[in-house]
Design an enzyme around this catalytic site. Structure first.
Site, PDB file in Angstrom:
ATOM      1  N   CYS A   1      15.940  -4.625   6.300  1.00  0.00           N
ATOM      2  CA  CYS A   1      15.368  -5.879   6.454  1.00  0.00           C
ATOM      3  C   CYS A   1      15.739  -6.842   5.254  1.00  0.00           C
ATOM      4  O   CYS A   1      15.364  -6.113   3.974  1.00  0.00           O
ATOM      5  CB  CYS A   1      13.703  -5.844   6.640  1.00  0.00           C
ATOM      6  SG  CYS A   1      12.953  -7.802   6.534  1.00  0.00           S
TER       7      CYS A   1
ATOM      8  N   CYS B   1       0.745  -1.281  -0.050  1.00  0.00           N
ATOM      9  CA  CYS B   1      -0.217  -0.010   0.135  1.00  0.00           C
ATOM     10  C   CYS B   1       0.766   1.177  -0.046  1.00  0.00           C
ATOM     11  O   CYS B   1       2.073   1.317   0.415  1.00  0.00           O
ATOM     12  CB  CYS B   1      -0.963  -0.092   1.305  1.00  0.00           C
ATOM     13  SG  CYS B   1      -1.901  -1.342   1.499  1.00  0.00           S
TER      14      CYS B   1
ATOM     15  N   ASN C   1      -0.124   0.991   5.837  1.00  0.00           N
ATOM     16  CA  ASN C   1       0.844   0.113   4.993  1.00  0.00           C
ATOM     17  C   ASN C   1       1.843  -0.849   5.704  1.00  0.00           C
ATOM     18  O   ASN C   1       2.391  -0.321   6.707  1.00  0.00           O
ATOM     19  CB  ASN C   1       1.847   1.142   3.950  1.00  0.00           C
ATOM     20  CG  ASN C   1       2.802   0.305   3.279  1.00  0.00           C
ATOM     21  OD1 ASN C   1       2.621  -0.703   2.680  1.00  0.00           O
ATOM     22  ND2 ASN C   1       3.960   0.991   3.189  1.00  0.00           N
ATOM     23  N   GLY C   2       1.785  -1.965   5.265  1.00  0.00           N
ATOM     24  CA  GLY C   2       2.481  -3.199   6.206  1.00  0.00           C
ATOM     25  C   GLY C   2       1.651  -4.237   6.417  1.00  0.00           C
ATOM     26  O   GLY C   2       0.582  -4.413   5.857  1.00  0.00           O
TER      27      GLY C   2
ATOM     28  N   TYR D   1      12.662  -2.044  -6.095  1.00  0.00           N
ATOM     29  CA  TYR D   1      11.620  -2.217  -6.906  1.00  0.00           C
ATOM     30  C   TYR D   1      10.483  -1.344  -6.450  1.00  0.00           C
ATOM     31  O   TYR D   1       9.787  -0.760  -7.383  1.00  0.00           O
ATOM     32  CB  TYR D   1      11.331  -3.979  -6.951  1.00  0.00           C
ATOM     33  CG  TYR D   1       9.853  -4.244  -7.476  1.00  0.00           C
ATOM     34  CD1 TYR D   1      10.041  -4.181  -8.894  1.00  0.00           C
ATOM     35  CD2 TYR D   1       8.721  -4.393  -6.818  1.00  0.00           C
ATOM     36  CE1 TYR D   1       8.480  -4.566  -9.554  1.00  0.00           C
ATOM     37  CE2 TYR D   1       7.699  -4.647  -7.510  1.00  0.00           C
ATOM     38  CZ  TYR D   1       7.635  -4.772  -8.870  1.00  0.00           C
ATOM     39  OH  TYR D   1       6.431  -5.178  -9.409  1.00  0.00           O
TER      40      TYR D   1
ATOM     41  N   ASP E   1      15.169  -6.443 -12.042  1.00  0.00           N
ATOM     42  CA  ASP E   1      15.349  -5.933 -10.502  1.00  0.00           C
ATOM     43  C   ASP E   1      15.312  -7.413  -9.569  1.00  0.00           C
ATOM     44  O   ASP E   1      15.949  -7.315  -8.435  1.00  0.00           O
ATOM     45  CB  ASP E   1      14.238  -5.163 -10.091  1.00  0.00           C
ATOM     46  CG  ASP E   1      13.056  -5.428 -10.382  1.00  0.00           C
ATOM     47  OD1 ASP E   1      12.332  -6.692  -9.781  1.00  0.00           O
ATOM     48  OD2 ASP E   1      12.432  -5.077 -10.991  1.00  0.00           O
TER      49      ASP E   1
ATOM     50  N   SER F   1      11.558  -0.792 -13.143  1.00  0.00           N
ATOM     51  CA  SER F   1      12.604  -0.496 -12.113  1.00  0.00           C
ATOM     52  C   SER F   1      14.020  -1.233 -12.355  1.00  0.00           C
ATOM     53  O   SER F   1      14.933  -1.136 -11.893  1.00  0.00           O
ATOM     54  CB  SER F   1      11.986  -1.247 -10.985  1.00  0.00           C
ATOM     55  OG  SER F   1      11.323  -2.598 -11.198  1.00  0.00           O
TER      56      SER F   1
ATOM     57  N   GLY G   1      -0.139   0.556  -5.385  1.00  0.00           N
ATOM     58  CA  GLY G   1      -1.172  -0.362  -5.032  1.00  0.00           C
ATOM     59  C   GLY G   1      -2.304  -0.129  -6.107  1.00  0.00           C
ATOM     60  O   GLY G   1      -2.494   1.336  -6.364  1.00  0.00           O
TER      61      GLY G   1
END
Length: 471
Positions: A461, A7, A110-111, A272, A376, A313, A33
């Site tokens: 991450c 998102c 978002n997440g 990306y 990518d 990308s 999104g």
């Protein structure tokens, strides 16, 4: 058939036409999104109501000019959503709006939470009801529950704001996973970033000195409203914007310069997801892509005539590769920009064949040439195989496939829709097997060490490469 981010979010405070600005911002976040879009808005009066308009589709499909005209107000939150399969319903479209006796709250997220199932059960046991299957609604109901537990009282002035902020802080400490949140009441905007800073969030000022702000997923959305970038929201930070200005609360014992929990921004933002004109946590996205391409050239140079990038990308990395290797960059591939989101290919075979509609090769760039093609990532491998076919059909003599991210071997649990481990080609195949599968003359991925060196930081991450997640 690649990776999809969940998102994009935006919050606007103190602007004359907050919904209009949110519309511009969401349009510039459309790449994050394409399933649904929504905007909630308030006139900044504690006694006023929050109005909400949301629907399935692209921002321009969901909002017509008269929809925006009806959303009068100076405080807004907006959302664009990419849903994983099974979640493509209007019930899961955001922002979520909760109106109860203390006032109204709207939330955009978002997440992805990793403990939402337990939290939802606890909330249902204490009487909360849900209208969606989304983890984002769990956050909203949790804030309401914490506020009521704190003895928040209804009154003509809406929420007791200090108690409400305390409720937000407590709720945020209870949720685990990745989250960038924009939350509004009738007269306040609150933004939150998870303690690891996995999902991006940044602050901009609209009309410098006017007390108007924008908080959003990417800096390109600040540019879209002619705003001025101020800073990124720190990991674990709660930002409150109201009539008294902007203030900050840190939930994890950190400061905006020294996070107490290890900062772990999603590395795929740079590979990306993010637009190339965005700057995330001080790193310009396009520059990161140039450097990753240059590192790829250092690690796996090959004799060739031209370098091309897979739009969109892969282009930055291809330019970086070409410059470092001294092999000329050519366009090579064009992307059809008019493939509607509504084109549904029911079978796997048809979905794979969509690559032929989406991408095509420029024969005059490639015919009789040894071609280095930069992408990518390789996820399932089906797109890569089709791509090699397209290049050979255009007359490419050799096709050397180079990838500006390491092999994706593990699924993401923190807000990216990745296939299961068994569907990830790098999880089930060795390098030479993948090369044969996609039909390339040679294949190489950037090393994780090379990628981190190119980014100039270790604070990411990278669970999808290593299986080591920060949460």
């Amino acid at each position: 058939m690649g990776l999809h981010d969940e998102c994009g979010v935006v919050g606007i405070y103190g602007a004359q036409s907050a919904a209009q600005l949110a519309y511009y911002a969401l349009t510039s976040l459309q790449h994050r999104g394409q399933e649904s879009a929504g905007i909630a808005v308030s006139n900044g009066d504690a006694e006023g109501k929050i109005k909400l308009h949301k629907g399935m589709g692209l921002v321009g499909e969901v909002f017509k000019s008269d929809d925006i005209a009806k959303l009068e107000g100076s405080v807004a939150v907006g959302h664009v959503r990419y849903a994983t399969a099974g979640g493509r319903t209007i019930e899961n479209a955001q922002p979520f709006l909760n109106t109860y006796k203390f006032g109204s709250i709207a939330l955009a997220h978002n997440g992805q939470l990793v403990n939402h199932t337990e939290l939802r059960s606890l909330l249902e046991d204490s009487g909360s009801t849900f209208s969606s299957s989304s983890d984002s609604e769990v956050i909203l109901k949790l804030i309401v529950r914490k506020y009521i537990e704190k003895g928040g009282k209804p009154g003509h002035s809406g929420h007791d704001m200090e108690l409400f902020i305390e409720a937000v802080v407590e709720a945020v400490k209870a949720i685990k996973g990745s989250f960038a949140l924009c939350i509004m009441t009738q007269d306040v905007l609150i933004a939150v970033r998870d303690p690891n800073g996995i999902r991006p969030l940044c602050i901009g000022e609209i009309n410098e000195g006017s007390g108007s702000y924008i908080i959003t997923s990417e800096s390109c959305a600040i540019d879209s409203v002619n705003g001025k970038f101020v800073r990124d929201v720190a990991p674990g930070e709660v930002v409150v914007v109201d009539k008294n200005g902007m203030r900050s609360i840190l939930t994890n014992g950190s400061s905006s310069t020294e996070p107490a929990v290890a900062k772990r921004t999603c590395i795929f933002e740079y590979v990306y997801f993010a637009r190339p004109d965005s700057v995330i946590d001080g790193i310009p996205v396009q520059e990161a892509r140039y450097k990753m391409g240059a590192m790829l050239a250092q690690e796996s140079k090959v004799d060739a005539d031209v370098v091309i990038g897979v739009p969109d990308s892969g282009i930055g990395a291809a330019i970086g590769y070409a410059k470092e290797s001294g092999i000329p960059y050519v366009t090579g591939i064009v992307k059809n920009k008019y493939i509607g989101r509504t084109f549904i290919a029911p079978t796997q075979k048809e979905r794979e064949n969509m690559v032929f509609v989406k991408l095509n090769a420029i024969g005059s760039d490639l015919s009789g040439k040894r071609v280095v093609v930069i992408d990518d990532s390789i996820v399932r491998g089906t797109t890569s195989r089709r791509l090699v076919q397209i290049l050979r059909r255009a007359g490419a003599k050799e096709v050397h496939f180079r990838v500006s991210s390491p092999p994706v071997k593990f699924p993401c649990y923190l807000g990216i829709d990745t296939p299961s481990k068994g569907e990830l080609i790098s999880s089930t195949h060795e390098l030479e097997e993948i090369r044969k599968e996609i039909g390339a003359d040679s294949l190489a991925f950037i090393s994780l060490e090379g990628m981190l060196k190119a980014l100039g930081s270790n604070a990411f991450c990278r669970g999808c490469f290593s299986g080591d997640y920060p949460v």
